[in-house]
Write a protein that holds these residues in place. Structure first.
Motif, PDB file in Angstrom:
ATOM      1  N   PRO A 162       0.830  -1.209   0.000  1.00 14.42           N
ATOM      2  CA  PRO A 162       0.000   0.000   0.000  1.00 14.42           C
ATOM      3  C   PRO A 162       0.860   1.252   0.000  1.00 14.42           C
ATOM      4  N   ALA A 168      -2.750   9.096   0.219  1.00 19.68           N
ATOM      5  CA  ALA A 168      -4.082   8.545  -0.043  1.00 19.68           C
ATOM      6  C   ALA A 168      -4.991   9.622  -0.632  1.00 19.68           C
ATOM      7  N   MET A 232       3.258   3.247  -6.093  1.00 16.70           N
ATOM      8  CA  MET A 232       2.286   2.591  -5.201  1.00 16.70           C
ATOM      9  C   MET A 232       0.961   3.339  -5.178  1.00 16.70           C
ATOM     10  N   HIS A 236      -2.570   1.913  -6.525  1.00 14.14           N
ATOM     11  CA  HIS A 236      -3.689   1.844  -5.582  1.00 14.14           C
ATOM     12  C   HIS A 236      -4.904   2.612  -6.108  1.00 14.14           C
ATOM     13  N   SER A 240      -8.554   1.002  -6.930  1.00  8.85           N
ATOM     14  CA  SER A 240      -9.789   1.562  -6.359  1.00  8.85           C
ATOM     15  C   SER A 240     -10.817   1.855  -7.449  1.00  8.85           C
TER      16      SER A 240
END
Length: 310
Positions: A162, A168, A232, A236, A240
């Motif tokens: 992750p 994020a 990464m 990710h 998603s």
């Protein structure tokens, strides 16, 4: 990107087949080819019984060359490197860069295989395969091919690590439509094996992959973000989006049962005629229109009152 796929993807993603598995695949192929050749030879002998000995010998040699030399070439060309023996052993013939082989590759492998496998009973092929680091025989060396293992016993797909928490949701607006599947595969292979690489080599590969990804997306590289962390985060983000796209039909199917259950229960038709009679009577709507008429002068002062400020 091409040099990375050509040079590093073979080492990271492909497993060269060794002599035992290749020998078993060749034995299975030769058993099928020899059995077919014997059956064809019997049929040709019966068909050419009326010819002289020279014609029978010519037909026999032609059948031998066409079946034991031409058949392997045709099978590898049409199956893109997966004959019956290789399919049973989980092997496949690919180019040095990992792509599928073509007719010229199969022709060179078949022509040299006639000498390596048939005339010398496989001794030359065994010596060449043992001397090669990737288990290649002479036909593979001259054709520029490699026999790899497609099925690896006990192999597990390693998850992509992750991204850091502070990344994020930072790339939600990034356009990933122009990124090819080959680049995604190379990035995933790097991320799942970056702990096994030398730190300097891994940093160099991460920088090259990040530059290729930035060139495909058209967005400037983020300042202060390491290349590995950037890869990464982008992977990710793609996962998603794929998950949201996959579960979108399930979410849309939630309200679906309501309209289907209503007609099944029989109560849905009742509301449909109900608004029709309600909308049909015009006199019921007429009184409010009549009441609006006297209020019209009230609206005129309002308009006049807002006129001066305007």
């Amino acid at each position: 990107m091409s040099d990375l796929v050509t040079g590093d993807a073979v080492v990271l993603g492909l497993r060269p087949a060794r002599l035992p598995s290749r020998g078993l695949a060749i034995l299975l192929d030769m058993a099928v080819y020899v059995t077919g050749y014997v059956i064809i030879s019997i049929g040709l002998t019966m068909a050419t019984a009326s010819l002289d000995e020279a014609a029978q010998a010519a037909v026999g040699v032609a059948g031998f060359l066409l079946f034991l030399v031409g058949m392997p070439i045709a099978v590898e060309t049409l199956s893109h490197g997966r004959s019956l023996g290789k399919l049973a052993c989980g092997l496949r013939v690919v180019r040095d860069d990992g792509g599928p082989i073509r007719f010229r590759h199969a022709l060179v492998r078949g022509a040299l295989g006639f000498v390596e496998l048939l005339l010398t009973f496989g001794s030359v092929a065994c010596i060449a395969s043992l001397a090669s680091e990737r288990g290649r025989r002479l036909g593979d060396v001259f054709a520029g091919t490699l026999v790899v293992r497609e099925r690896v016993p006990g192999a597990r797909v390693m998850p992509v690590p992750p991204p850091p928490p502070w990344l994020a949701g930072r790339f939600t607006g990034l356009d990933l439509s122009a990124v090819p599947d080959g680049l995604w595969l190379a990035i995933r292979q790097y991320l799942t094996r970056m702990d096994q690489l030398d730190p300097q080599v891994g940093a160099t590969m991460a920088g090259r992959l990040a530059d290729d990804l930035v060139a495909r997306t058209g967005a400037p590289p983020p300042a202060g973000v390491p290349a590995a962390a950037f890869l990464m985060a982008v992977v990710h983000e793609r996962q998603s989006r794929d998950a949201a796209r996959a579960f979108r039909p399930v979410a849309a199917a939630g309200p679906g049962p309501a309209p289907f259950s209503a007609p099944g229960s029989g109560f849905a038709p009742a509301p449909m005629p109900t608004p029709m009679p309600v909308a049909a009577p015009g006199p019921v709507v007429a009184p409010p229109v009549a009441q609006v008429a006297p209020e019209a002068p009230v609206e005129a002062p309002r308009a006049g009152g807002f006129a001066p400020p305007a």
